[in-house]
Design a protein around this motif. Sequence first.
Motif, PDB file in Angstrom:
ATOM      1  N   PRO A  88      13.313  60.798 -37.542  1.00 42.30           N
ATOM      2  CA  PRO A  88      12.435  60.388 -38.908  1.00 42.30           C
ATOM      3  C   PRO A  88      12.706  59.049 -39.419  1.00 42.30           C
ATOM      4  N   ASP A  89      13.765  58.391 -38.976  1.00 38.30           N
ATOM      5  CA  ASP A  89      13.665  56.800 -39.649  1.00 38.30           C
ATOM      6  C   ASP A  89      13.221  55.720 -38.965  1.00 38.30           C
ATOM      7  N   THR A  90      12.326  54.936 -39.444  1.00 35.85           N
ATOM      8  CA  THR A  90      11.636  53.838 -38.672  1.00 35.85           C
ATOM      9  C   THR A  90      12.114  52.474 -39.268  1.00 35.85           C
ATOM     10  N   GLY A  91      12.098  51.517 -38.669  1.00 35.56           N
ATOM     11  CA  GLY A  91      12.647  49.990 -38.759  1.00 35.56           C
ATOM     12  C   GLY A  91      13.558  49.496 -37.935  1.00 35.56           C
ATOM     13  N   ARG A  92      13.709  48.181 -37.894  1.00 34.73           N
ATOM     14  CA  ARG A  92      14.583  47.632 -37.205  1.00 34.73           C
ATOM     15  C   ARG A  92      16.220  47.956 -37.437  1.00 34.73           C
ATOM     16  N   GLN A  93      16.176  48.308 -38.806  1.00 33.96           N
ATOM     17  CA  GLN A  93      17.444  48.684 -39.235  1.00 33.96           C
ATOM     18  C   GLN A  93      18.208  50.090 -38.561  1.00 33.96           C
ATOM     19  N   TYR A  94      17.190  50.770 -38.210  1.00 31.06           N
ATOM     20  CA  TYR A  94      17.488  52.039 -37.280  1.00 31.06           C
ATOM     21  C   TYR A  94      17.661  51.846 -35.572  1.00 31.06           C
ATOM     22  N   ARG A  95      17.498  50.636 -35.332  1.00 32.41           N
ATOM     23  CA  ARG A  95      17.530  50.264 -33.969  1.00 32.41           C
ATOM     24  C   ARG A  95      18.685  50.983 -33.220  1.00 32.41           C
ATOM     25  N   HIS A 148      20.559  43.543 -40.355  1.00 32.66           N
ATOM     26  CA  HIS A 148      21.699  44.741 -40.271  1.00 32.66           C
ATOM     27  C   HIS A 148      20.826  45.682 -39.290  1.00 32.66           C
ATOM     28  N   ALA A 149      21.763  46.583 -38.818  1.00 31.50           N
ATOM     29  CA  ALA A 149      21.289  48.037 -38.288  1.00 31.50           C
ATOM     30  C   ALA A 149      22.456  48.903 -38.971  1.00 31.50           C
ATOM     31  N   TYR A 173      23.226  49.089 -49.074  1.00 28.37           N
ATOM     32  CA  TYR A 173      22.150  50.009 -48.671  1.00 28.37           C
ATOM     33  C   TYR A 173      20.679  49.746 -48.974  1.00 28.37           C
ATOM     34  N   HIS A 174      20.533  49.550 -50.281  1.00 26.40           N
ATOM     35  CA  HIS A 174      19.392  49.097 -50.925  1.00 26.40           C
ATOM     36  C   HIS A 174      18.489  48.072 -50.227  1.00 26.40           C
ATOM     37  N   THR A 175      19.267  46.904 -49.815  1.00 26.46           N
ATOM     38  CA  THR A 175      18.535  45.808 -48.941  1.00 26.46           C
ATOM     39  C   THR A 175      18.637  46.042 -47.626  1.00 26.46           C
ATOM     40  N   VAL A 176      19.497  46.581 -46.881  1.00 27.37           N
ATOM     41  CA  VAL A 176      19.211  47.089 -45.414  1.00 27.37           C
ATOM     42  C   VAL A 176      18.176  47.939 -45.200  1.00 27.37           C
ATOM     43  N   SER A 177      18.126  49.028 -45.996  1.00 28.26           N
ATOM     44  CA  SER A 177      17.161  50.042 -45.759  1.00 28.26           C
ATOM     45  C   SER A 177      15.754  49.644 -46.107  1.00 28.26           C
TER      46      SER A 177
END
Length: 238
Positions: A139-146, A102-103, A92-96
């Motif tokens: 409310p979440d932004t970034g490629r991990q939230y695609r 990752h998504a 989680y720490h790395t992906v977030s």
Amino acid sequence: MALRDTIRPLLGAALGLGLAGALLLPRLAAFAEEAPRRLPEAATQAREAPGAQVAVFAGGCFWGVQGVFQHVRGVTGAVSGYAGGTAADADYHTVSGGRTDHAEAVAVTYDPAVIRYDELLRIFFSVALDPTQIDRQGPDTGRQYRSALFPQDAEQARIARAYIAQLEATKAYARPIATRIEPGAAFYPAEGYHQDFMAQHPGHPYIAVNDAPKLEALKQLFPERTAPQPVLVNRLPA
């Protein structure tokens, strides 16, 4: 750090502000622009072998996506995790932090005799996300939230492409669908504290504002597909 972690104090404060909080919460929640709707059935139906099948969906924070699929009839399991990238950095720490491929995703195990892959897609696009948002969700932004689909075989890839094309052709949304189809991506289960998060913490401010409405939309739009009790990864405490 995911925006849902930094926004929690704001949500908690809003919930304690009475009328002022009631006015603030809609502003915090108004990130998704496409409202839930009962989309049409897929014109192309999946042809699946009998027995348990797995489908992997990404639609922003995995808490809400897992919570929705855990209440779908025919689903026998739903695990939050990370799709894409490598096992070495699937935490989680790395992906977030948005530093991996990752998504946040959910692996759904289902019985195709009860619900097919194309029917799961219909529910996913109808209530689990706004598929027009690019590299963000709520409310979440970034490629991990695609938003993305991770087909487990050629049939799932075929059905995913066909259903997205159908929705685009019928202009189901005001904007183009941004959901990606990413075959061949590995799935890694998330940490235990992320599993069953909606069921374990229904009063959590993030859940109340962003994810509980998705589950309510499932119940209202697809009552025939809604299971009365969620299929959990872990048993809730007695």
